[in-house]
Enzyme design. Structure first.
Site, PDB file in Angstrom:
ATOM      1  N   HIS A  37      29.018  18.739  22.774  1.00 34.48           N
ATOM      2  CA  HIS A  37      28.443  18.480  24.103  1.00 34.48           C
ATOM      3  C   HIS A  37      27.217  17.571  23.981  1.00 34.48           C
ATOM      4  O   HIS A  37      27.016  16.655  24.777  1.00 34.48           O
ATOM      5  CB  HIS A  37      27.983  19.786  24.761  1.00 34.48           C
ATOM      6  CG  HIS A  37      29.074  20.755  25.048  1.00 34.48           C
ATOM      7  ND1 HIS A  37      29.237  21.912  24.335  1.00 34.48           N
ATOM      8  CD2 HIS A  37      30.059  20.741  25.980  1.00 34.48           C
ATOM      9  CE1 HIS A  37      30.270  22.583  24.806  1.00 34.48           C
ATOM     10  NE2 HIS A  37      30.793  21.900  25.801  1.00 34.48           N
ATOM     11  N   GLN A 148      37.121  13.915  23.101  1.00 31.50           N
ATOM     12  CA  GLN A 148      38.535  13.698  22.734  1.00 31.50           C
ATOM     13  C   GLN A 148      39.239  14.979  22.303  1.00 31.50           C
ATOM     14  O   GLN A 148      40.463  15.054  22.307  1.00 31.50           O
ATOM     15  CB  GLN A 148      38.634  12.651  21.623  1.00 31.50           C
ATOM     16  CG  GLN A 148      40.074  12.156  21.438  1.00 31.50           C
ATOM     17  CD  GLN A 148      40.344  11.587  20.077  1.00 31.50           C
ATOM     18  OE1 GLN A 148      39.649  10.663  19.670  1.00 31.50           O
ATOM     19  NE2 GLN A 148      41.333  12.121  19.371  1.00 31.50           N
ATOM     20  N   GLN A 153      43.136  16.774  28.743  1.00 32.73           N
ATOM     21  CA  GLN A 153      42.196  16.761  29.880  1.00 32.73           C
ATOM     22  C   GLN A 153      41.723  15.338  30.181  1.00 32.73           C
ATOM     23  O   GLN A 153      41.634  14.934  31.337  1.00 32.73           O
ATOM     24  CB  GLN A 153      41.018  17.664  29.547  1.00 32.73           C
ATOM     25  CG  GLN A 153      39.856  17.575  30.512  1.00 32.73           C
ATOM     26  CD  GLN A 153      38.834  18.664  30.292  1.00 32.73           C
ATOM     27  OE1 GLN A 153      39.048  19.794  30.701  1.00 32.73           O
ATOM     28  NE2 GLN A 153      37.721  18.357  29.675  1.00 32.73           N
TER      29      GLN A 153
HETATM   30  O1  PAF Z   1      35.922  20.489  29.351  1.00 32.85           O
HETATM   31  C1  PAF Z   1      35.308  21.306  30.087  1.00 32.85           C
HETATM   32  O2  PAF Z   1      34.281  21.853  29.721  1.00 32.85           O
HETATM   33  C2  PAF Z   1      35.858  21.624  31.470  1.00 32.85           C
HETATM   34  O3  PAF Z   1      37.250  21.636  31.473  1.00 32.85           O
HETATM   35  C3  PAF Z   1      35.310  20.692  32.566  1.00 32.85           C
HETATM   36  C4  PAF Z   1      35.728  19.256  32.354  1.00 32.85           C
HETATM   37  C5  PAF Z   1      33.803  20.786  32.609  1.00 32.85           C
HETATM   38  C6  PAF Z   1      35.839  21.138  33.933  1.00 32.85           C
HETATM   39  O4  PAF Z   1      35.465  22.433  34.238  1.00 32.85           O
END
Ligand code: PAF
Length: 280
Positions: A37, A148, A153
């Site tokens: 993150h 990635q 997603q």
């Molecule tokens: O990857 C994540 O943490 C979640 O799927 C997201 C993109 C924040 C959506 O809730």
């Protein structure tokens, strides 16, 4: 760094930054931060005058038997880490703020949500697409950053943004790994020490697959068998191993062009995913 809980205040903060001539970068998250993150936040701040990070454990993307209730939540730690990584604003809405009573519209992205993780998590990507669409409309960023590791997603969100004309560029940032190769994930905390050490097989098997493709193996069956043969030596329970087209996510009959080799494996309570992209 500002922490904002309401949509109205968030919109005002973004508008103010725009009038100051700043571009807006956005990192949507569910908190429980790790270096993966933080690399998104650092990159976002490098590229933009205003870096907005949302922290919202989105109930609509969890299945009934999944870990919504137990998902790790630590607001103070996450806000501290976001600030240190360069976030200007953390948007931390409540469930009621995001989904007020009666809110029921959904964003469904067909096809790319039906393969890979979509098979065992049937409504997951509808929840992801819905919350990300809402967040895009709230934050109105120039660019949004995703890791990635959650490759499917990123494909779903790119498709949604294109189909619905969201004026946002999706940036996909490389997976951050532990020194032994395990992809960083908020769910790694569920692993026992034994499972943690066995889980290194995921990246090791993907690397072995890449070497095999490099030596000329183009048959997905052989590649999947190679990966499976490594994983079954551990306590990992395979959800899927797939070789798919990197854009459509449909399984490929032969490895050529741009492909993704993706997998999901349970170690104890933790369902871990990983992937590699190959240009063949
Ligand atoms: O990857 C994540 O943490 C979640 O799927 C997201 C993109 C924040 C959506 O809730």
């Amino acid at each position: 760094m500002q922490t904002i809980h309401t949509i109205q205040k968030l919109r005002l903060a973004v508008q103010k930054a725009r009038t100051e001539g700043k571009s807006i970068g956005f990192v949507p998250t569910m908190g429980a931060f790790h270096q993966g993150h933080l690399s998104l936040i650092q990159r976002c701040k490098k590229d933009h005058g205003l870096c907005v990070v949302s922290i919202f454990v989105n109930p609509t993307q969890f299945g009934p038997k999944e870990d919504y209730r137990n998902y790790p939540r630590d607001k103070r730690r996450d806000c501290r880490m976001a600030a240190a990584a360069g976030a200007d604003v953390v948007f931390y809405p409540s469930v009621e703020e995001m989904y007020p009573f009666g809110c029921c519209s959904l964003v469904d992205v067909p096809d790319v949500t039906k393969t890979l993780c979509g098979k065992s998590r049937p409504h997951h990507f509808r929840g992801v697409a819905t919350v990300v669409a809402k967040l895009f409309l709230i934050v109105n960023p120039d660019q949004a950053y995703f890791g990635q590791k959650d490759y499917q997603q990123t494909v779903v969100i790119q498709k949604m943004a294109r189909d619905l004309n969201f004026p946002v560029k999706i940036r996909v940032i490389a997976t951050v790994r532990e020194p032994d190769g395990l992809a960083m994930s908020s769910r790694n905390i569920y692993l026992t020490p034994q499972e943690r050490s066995e889980a290194t097989v995921l990246f090791a098997s993907l690397q072995a697959a890449k070497r095999s493709v490099g030596k000329g193996e183009k048959d997905p069956k052989a590649i999947k068998a190679l990966i499976r043969s490594m994983i079954i030596r551990t306590s990992g329970r395979i959800d899927y191993i797939e070789c798919a087209d990197a854009q459509t996510l449909r399984p490929v009959p032969r490895l050529e062009g741009r492909c993704v080799i993706a997998l999901a494996v349970f170690f104890g309570k933790a369902r871990l995913i990983d992937n590699i992209i190959l240009q063949i």
